[in-house]
Design an enzyme around this catalytic site. Structure first.
Site, PDB file in Angstrom:
ATOM      1  N   ARG A 155     -10.056   0.520   8.041  1.00 20.07           N
ATOM      2  CA  ARG A 155      -9.645  -0.826   8.436  1.00 20.07           C
ATOM      3  C   ARG A 155     -10.753  -1.592   9.138  1.00 20.07           C
ATOM      4  NH1 ARG A 155      -3.848  -0.054   8.580  1.00 20.07           N
ATOM      5  NH2 ARG A 155      -2.796  -1.966   9.158  1.00 20.07           N
ATOM      6  N   LYS A 206       0.840  -1.213   0.000  1.00 22.91           N
ATOM      7  CA  LYS A 206       0.000   0.000   0.000  1.00 22.91           C
ATOM      8  C   LYS A 206       0.868   1.253   0.000  1.00 22.91           C
ATOM      9  CE  LYS A 206      -2.141  -1.177   3.860  1.00 22.91           C
ATOM     10  NZ  LYS A 206      -1.562  -2.516   4.196  1.00 22.91           N
ATOM     11  N   ARG A 213      11.931  -6.290   5.857  1.00 23.99           N
ATOM     12  CA  ARG A 213      11.923  -4.881   6.244  1.00 23.99           C
ATOM     13  C   ARG A 213      12.305  -4.722   7.722  1.00 23.99           C
ATOM     14  NH1 ARG A 213       6.591  -1.488   5.544  1.00 23.99           N
ATOM     15  NH2 ARG A 213       6.020  -2.832   7.287  1.00 23.99           N
ATOM     16  N   ARG A 219      11.612  -1.579  11.918  1.00 25.61           N
ATOM     17  CA  ARG A 219      10.240  -1.170  12.282  1.00 25.61           C
ATOM     18  C   ARG A 219       9.706  -2.121  13.351  1.00 25.61           C
ATOM     19  NH1 ARG A 219       5.024   0.032   8.325  1.00 25.61           N
ATOM     20  NH2 ARG A 219       3.643  -1.158   9.669  1.00 25.61           N
ATOM     21  N   ARG A 232      -0.968  -9.270  13.025  1.00 26.28           N
ATOM     22  CA  ARG A 232      -1.462  -8.234  12.081  1.00 26.28           C
ATOM     23  C   ARG A 232      -2.247  -8.893  10.951  1.00 26.28           C
ATOM     24  NH1 ARG A 232       4.159  -5.613  10.796  1.00 26.28           N
ATOM     25  NH2 ARG A 232       3.091  -4.381   9.200  1.00 26.28           N
TER      26      ARG A 232
END
Ligand code: AP5
Ligand code: MG
Length: 190
Positions: free
Chosen positions: A89, A14, A128, A134, A145
Site C-alpha cells: 500500500r 480485491k 456493506r 464493518r 480511506r
C-alpha cells in the site's frame, strides 16, 4: 510460483476477486486487512493499536505490515503462489516485498489494478457497512480511506508499471464478468 498483487482502492473488489482466484488457482491469500482484523478480534496488543488507526482510515506502519507478510511467506514456502490483497500500500512496502520474494528467488508475476470510480466505491462500502457493521465502513472513514489511497497508495501502481507488471481491469459490472477479465490477464502470464 504465481505471485499476484491485487490492487485497487477501498471497495474495488480485491477481497471478492481474491476468493475466486484462490478457488481457481490454489494460491495462498495474504490480506493485511484480514490479518489485522483477526488481531483485533483476538484483542492482541497489535490489534488494539491497529484498531485506532483503522477506525480513522489511516495506514498501519510499514514496519508492522511488512513483518506480518514476511512471516506468512516464510510459513508457506511450499505454496503454489501468493495473492497479495491490500498489500503493498506504499512504495516502501512494494520495495520490501520485492526483497522478501528475492530471498526465495521469487518475484511478483503480475499486478492487477481494479479500476472503480469514487461514487461506486462509496455506494458499495456504505451498503456493506449497513449489512455487516464493518467498523471502517462509515462515510467519514470511507472518505479518508479513499484520500489515503490517492495520496499514499496510488504511487504503487507506477512502481509496478515501471517493471512492466501493472495491468488495469475495469472493476465495474458483474463479479463474474470482472473475474473473466482478471483470469484473461493471469492466463497470459501463467
Ligand atoms: P483492507 O481490509 O485492505 O480494506 P480496503 O483496502 O479499504 O478495502 P476493502 O476490503 O474495503 O475493499 P476490497 O477492495 O477488498 O473490496 P471487497 O471485495 O471487500 O484495509 C483496511 C484497513 O487496514 C486500512 O484502512 C488500513 O488501516 C489497514 N491496512 C490494511 N492493509 C494495510 C497495509 N498494507 N498497510 C497499512 N495499513 C493497512 O468489496 C467491497 C464491497 O463491494 C463488498 O460488499 C462486495 O460484496 C461488494 N462488491 C465487490 N465486487 C462488486 C461488484 N463487482 N459490484 C458490486 N458490488 C461489489
Ligand atoms: Mg478487502
Amino acid at each position: 510460483m504465481l505471485n499476484l498483487v491485487l490492487f485497487g482502492p477501498p471497495g474495488s473488489g480485491k477481497g471478492t476477486q481474491s476468493e475466486k482466484i484462490i478457488e481457481k488457482y490454489g494460491l495462498v491469500h495474504l490480506s493485511t486487512g484480514d490479518i489485522l482484523r483477526g488481531e483485533i478480534a483476538n484483542k492482541t496488543s497489535l490489534g488494539m493499536k491497529a484498531k485506532e488507526i483503522m477506525d480513522k482510515g489511516e495506514l498501519v506502519s510499514d514496519e508492522i505490515v511488512i513483518g506480518m507478510i514476511g512471516n506468512k511467506i516464510e510459513a508457506n514456502k511450499d505454496a503454489k503462489g501468493f495473492i497479495f490483497d491490500g498489500f503493498p500500500r506504499t512504495v516502501a512496502q512494494a520495495e520490501a516485498l520485492d526483497k522478501l520474494l528475492e530471498e526465495h528467488n521469487e518475484e511478483i508475476t503480475l499486478m492487477i489494478s481494479l479500476e472503480v470510480e469514487k461514487e461506486e466505491l462509496v455506494k458499495r462500502l456504505l451498503k456493506r457497512g449497513e449489512e455487516t457493521g464493518r467498523a471502517d465502513d462509515n462515510l467519514e472513514t470511507i472518505e479518508n480511506r479513499i484520500n489515503v489511497y490517492h495520496q499514499q497508495t496510488s504511487p504503487v501502481k507506477e512502481y509496478y508499471a515501471a517493471q512492466g507488471k501493472a495491468h488495469l481491469v475495469d472493476g465495474v459490472g458483474s463479479i463474474d464478468d470482472i473475474f473473466e477479465k482478471v483470469t484473461d490477464q493471469i492466463e497470459m502470464v501463467k
